[in-house]
Write a protein that holds these residues in place. Structure first.
Motif, mmCIF file in Angstrom:
data_model
loop_
_atom_site.group_PDB
_atom_site.id
_atom_site.type_symbol
_atom_site.label_atom_id
_atom_site.label_comp_id
_atom_site.label_asym_id
_atom_site.label_seq_id
_atom_site.Cartn_x
_atom_site.Cartn_y
_atom_site.Cartn_z
ATOM 1 N N LYS A 1 4.321 0.782 -12.337
ATOM 2 C CA LYS A 1 3.062 1.398 -11.901
ATOM 3 C C LYS A 1 3.062 1.467 -10.369
ATOM 4 N N ILE A 2 2.737 2.636 -9.836
ATOM 5 C CA ILE A 2 2.719 2.827 -8.381
ATOM 6 C C ILE A 2 1.294 3.147 -7.941
ATOM 7 N N GLU A 3 0.875 2.479 -6.881
ATOM 8 C CA GLU A 3 -0.427 2.755 -6.285
ATOM 9 C C GLU A 3 -0.188 3.218 -4.855
ATOM 10 N N LEU A 4 -0.589 4.463 -4.582
ATOM 11 C CA LEU A 4 -0.445 5.044 -3.252
ATOM 12 C C LEU A 4 -1.718 4.741 -2.475
ATOM 13 N N ILE A 5 -1.563 4.203 -1.274
ATOM 14 C CA ILE A 5 -2.726 3.833 -0.448
ATOM 15 C C ILE A 5 -2.641 4.598 0.871
ATOM 16 N N PHE A 6 -3.717 5.321 1.175
ATOM 17 C CA PHE A 6 -3.781 6.113 2.400
ATOM 18 C C PHE A 6 -5.085 5.798 3.107
ATOM 19 N N SER A 7 -5.001 5.361 4.354
ATOM 20 C CA SER A 7 -6.184 5.038 5.138
ATOM 21 C C SER A 7 -6.715 6.299 5.806
ATOM 22 N N VAL A 8 -7.838 6.788 5.297
ATOM 23 C CA VAL A 8 -8.442 8.004 5.851
ATOM 24 C C VAL A 8 -9.003 7.712 7.240
ATOM 25 N N THR A 9 -9.613 6.554 7.419
ATOM 26 C CA THR A 9 -10.253 6.237 8.698
ATOM 27 C C THR A 9 -9.235 6.071 9.832
ATOM 28 N N HIS A 10 -8.038 5.541 9.540
ATOM 29 C CA HIS A 10 -7.046 5.303 10.583
ATOM 30 C C HIS A 10 -6.023 6.423 10.712
ATOM 31 N N SER A 11 -6.179 7.492 9.974
ATOM 32 C CA SER A 11 -5.211 8.589 9.999
ATOM 33 C C SER A 11 -5.316 9.375 11.308
ATOM 34 N N SER A 12 -4.152 9.681 11.874
ATOM 35 C CA SER A 12 -4.129 10.472 13.111
ATOM 36 C C SER A 12 -3.895 11.953 12.826
#
Length: 137
Positions: free
Chosen positions: A34-45
């Protein structure tokens, strides 16, 4: 341009692997597929403040309190298959959220559709008038 932006987005992504849930025999109990992709919207440049607000508005139910967008994939038997699936889901989510909706152009009904509607109303009116009882003949 778009592929460059996507590759920049995928550089900001982190992955977590864990055991999948559900049926699958002994493979499920042994392999972290099982893979969980995590992307920080607040810290994205890669996004402007307006784009971030749009993402929060459209994907708010998928973004947690820390401002992280999480995408889970567990349908494939391998980590690499689930990783590809999670990346595809993530890209699709971002593209759909940032897509500007088409502006609706008001149109007028055609003469034939207006005439058809009037004929239908007349027929219904006649049908209902035949149902009425006549007390005073």
């Amino acid at each position: 341009m778009i592929t460059e932006k996507i590759s920049n987005l995928l550089r900001e992504v982190t992955f977590q692997a864990s055991r999948s849930s559900g049926p699958g025999g002994q493979n499920v109990n042994k392999v972290n597929s099982k893979i969980e992709l995590i992307f920080s919207v607040t810290h994205s440049s890669n996004f402007t403040e307006e784009e971030k607000q749009l993402l929060f508005r459209k994907l708010g139910h998928k973004i947690n309190s820390e401002g992280e967008l999480r995408v889970v994939a567990q349908t494939e038997r391998t980590q690499t298959g689930n990783k590809r699936l999670a990346e595809a889901k993530f890209i699709q989510l971002i593209e759909n959220a940032l897509k500007k909706p088409k502006k609706r152009i008001n149109t007028k009904p055609t003469l034939s559709s207006v005439a058809d509607r009037k004929n239908l109303k007349k027929k219904l009116s006649e049908k209902k008038s035949l149902r009425r009882t006549k007390f005073f003949d």
